[in-house]
Design an enzyme around this catalytic site. Structure first.
Site, PDB file in Angstrom:
ATOM      1  CG  ASP A   1      40.170 -15.277  32.563  1.00 33.69           C
ATOM      2  OD1 ASP A   1      41.252 -15.762  32.701  1.00 33.69           O
ATOM      3  OD2 ASP A   1      39.178 -15.415  33.421  1.00 33.69           O
TER       4      ASP A   1
ATOM      5  CG  ASP B   1      31.643 -27.722  24.909  1.00 33.80           C
ATOM      6  OD1 ASP B   1      30.549 -27.692  24.524  1.00 33.80           O
ATOM      7  OD2 ASP B   1      32.208 -28.320  25.721  1.00 33.80           O
TER       8      ASP B   1
ATOM      9  CG  HIS C   1      41.988 -18.743  34.703  1.00 32.31           C
ATOM     10  ND1 HIS C   1      41.170 -17.670  34.726  1.00 32.31           N
ATOM     11  CD2 HIS C   1      41.815 -19.377  35.936  1.00 32.31           C
ATOM     12  CE1 HIS C   1      40.642 -17.607  35.702  1.00 32.31           C
ATOM     13  NE2 HIS C   1      40.898 -18.670  36.553  1.00 32.31           N
TER      14      HIS C   1
ATOM     15  CG  ASN D   1      40.949 -18.965  44.440  1.00 30.47           C
ATOM     16  OD1 ASN D   1      39.784 -19.112  44.500  1.00 30.47           O
ATOM     17  ND2 ASN D   1      41.491 -19.138  43.169  1.00 30.47           N
TER      18      ASN D   1
ATOM     19  N   GLY E   1      37.224  -7.898  43.562  1.00 30.62           N
ATOM     20  CA  GLY E   1      36.067  -8.438  44.108  1.00 30.62           C
ATOM     21  C   GLY E   1      35.481  -7.913  45.374  1.00 30.62           C
TER      22      GLY E   1
END
Length: 499
Positions: A203, A212, A243, A337, A347
């Site tokens: 990414d 976190d 992102h 998207n 994908g």
């Protein structure tokens, strides 16, 4: 036949890229690649007859062991990964030795732009070619299986969520996605929290010191536009956009904000920064995938891609994804998207586990991509098996109003298939959790190579909640992710021990 396909691909690249110098990916022919594609074509025909997701579940573990043609091997240099590397290196050799490439105009400039840059996992190489040299490729290099443009890939848009529905806002101790996917129940029922699992995230990078994520990033590497490793080490980690940090949080984030955000909070992250503020290239992503597999990833998350209207088998990412799965590493990718009747690459690749996005009510998001792909011609598929028809995505997962960490120690709700994808990668991490009960004797953890990745994909797809049309459709896939059901089916089929 190959020459004709190469000529068609070259003509398309020359039409689409008018510049004098074009960056291309030359695909070789790794051992086993065309066999895998041929098998996929036959499987696609069978899958069209599947009316319920449960039909996709794997055979019981004892049967899979009996069906195995060779002993299971641990991943590593003596196992499936070594076999994949040997096959990729062998496929590269003809291109590295080709006089045509070494004598091209750019090569004669005696700088690295003229030399093929190897991608061993894919059995491919990248180089910048003069248009005149590229036009000669089909006859000068007939050993190449295919040629693809080395595209620019944009950073996925950060689709900020606006007003939160009450059903999202009222969950103050955990995100709605963890509850919807059954992750919380898997933690409590099976103590599965991703222990001992490595999830690779390719990414925009990661803020490793986010509250976190602190201590959860095991490795970090940054690649430039030509696939060169420019930074390595967790102390070098950074995020160009935020992102990647958001995606990492959905995979393995904790509850530093007071709200649990990660599917597998005890998993470790292998982060490859393959996108900058202005995006990246196919070469960067393929290099990142290669790095992830070589560094022991158990599953790879690709919340990225470029819009693509044309299916391809073989396509830019096919060989690399096939090789990763042969090494036991499933590749989970966002479908994109751009809405219905669109898909994003990688994908839309047949071998990727593609994910669409749903909201808190279980409805598919309007932005979520998906379509039925029809491959009418391919040199990699027998004529008798054409046309190859398959639908994408494979399944859907929470991707609307997803709360996770962002840069500068903050948190934010975002929308996107990028947010749905790490829910699935995290679910696979739950299946592979090395808990006290599963550290020894768990068939799923003992499987190696393609048996391992196929079992994982089959358990995830065979356990979904059917949404939309009966069976698979191009909006929901086979249905919505259910990590608890997947773990339960793994236990019931003998892949994991009973608690």
């Amino acid at each position: 036949m190959k020459t004709r396909q190469l000529r068609q691909q070259v003509e398309r690249i020359l039409d689409d890229y008018p510049q004098r110098t074009v960056s291309v990916i030359l695909q070789g022919d790794p051992a086993g690649l065309q066999e895998a594609i041929a098998r996929a074509a036959r499987e696609a025909l069978q899958l069209r007859a599947v009316t319920q997701a449960a039909d996709l579940l794997p055979p019981p573990a004892p049967e899979r062991r009996l069906l195995a043609e060779r002993p299971r091997e641990a991943r590593g240099e003596s196992g499936p990964l070594a076999e994949v590397r040997r096959a990729g290196t062998a496929a590269l050799q003809p291109m590295q030795e080709a006089a045509f490439l070494n004598n091209s105009r750019l090569a004669r400039r005696s700088d690295e732009r003229g030399r093929p840059r190897p991608l061993p996992l894919a059995g491919a190489a990248v180089m910048e070619m003069d248009r005149d040299d590229l036009a000669q490729l089909p006859t000068a290099l007939p050993g190449a299986l295919a040629v693809f443009p080395n595209r620019r890939i944009a950073v996925p848009p950060r689709l900020k969520a606006k007003q939160l529905p009450p059903e999202v806002a009222r969950r103050s101790t955990h995100t709605w996605g963890l509850e919807s996917c059954g992750a919380l129940a898997a933690w409590g029922g099976f103590d599965a929290r991703g222990q001992g699992v490595r999830v690779a995230v390719l990414d925009t990078g990661v803020e490793a010191e986010h509250p976190d994520l602190r201590g959860k990033v095991a490795r970090f590497a940054e690649f430039d536009a030509k696939g060169r490793l420019v930074k390595e080490g967790v102390d070098q980690a950074w995020d160009a956009d935020g992102h990647g940090t958001h995606v990492c949080g959905t995979v393995a984030g904790g509850n530093a904000s007071g709200r649990w955000i990660g599917m597998a909070p005890e998993a470790r992250l292998l982060v490859a920064k393959v996108l900058g503020r202005n995006g990246g290239t196919d070469e960067q992503i393929l290099k990142g995938l290669e790095w992830a597999v070589a560094n022991g990833a158990d599953v790879v998350n690709l919340s990225l891609g470029g819009l693509s209207f044309e299916p391809g088998v073989l396509d830019t990412y096919t060989a690399a994804i096939v090789s990763a799965r042969a090494a036991g590493v499933p590749v989970v990718a966002a479908i994109g998207n751009d809405g219905a009747q669109t898909t994003g690459s990688p994908g839309n690749d047949f071998f990727a586990l593609a994910v669409g996005a749903t909201d808190v009510h279980g409805r598919v998001a309007a932005f979520s991509g998906g379509r039925t792909q029809v491959v009418e011609s391919s040199d990699a598929i027998e004529l008798a098996d054409l046309p190859l028809v398959y639908a994408k995505p494979d399944l859907s997962a929470p991707g609307v109003h997803i709360y996770s960490c962002m840069g500068k120690g903050k948190w934010e709700h975002l929308n996107g298939t990028s947010m749905a994808t790490p829910h699935v990668a995290g679910a696979i991490a739950l299946l592979l959790s090395r808990t006290g009960a599963t550290r020894k004797g768990a068939a799923l953890l003992e499987l190696g190579g393609i048996e391992r990745s196929e079992a994982l994909v089959q358990l995830v797809l065979g356990s979904v909640r059917d949404l939309g049309e009966n069976g698979q459709d191009h909006r929901y896939g086979y249905g919505g992710l259910d990590a608890l059901a997947a773990y339960g089916n793994a236990v019931g089929l003998g892949y994991l021990p009973r608690p």
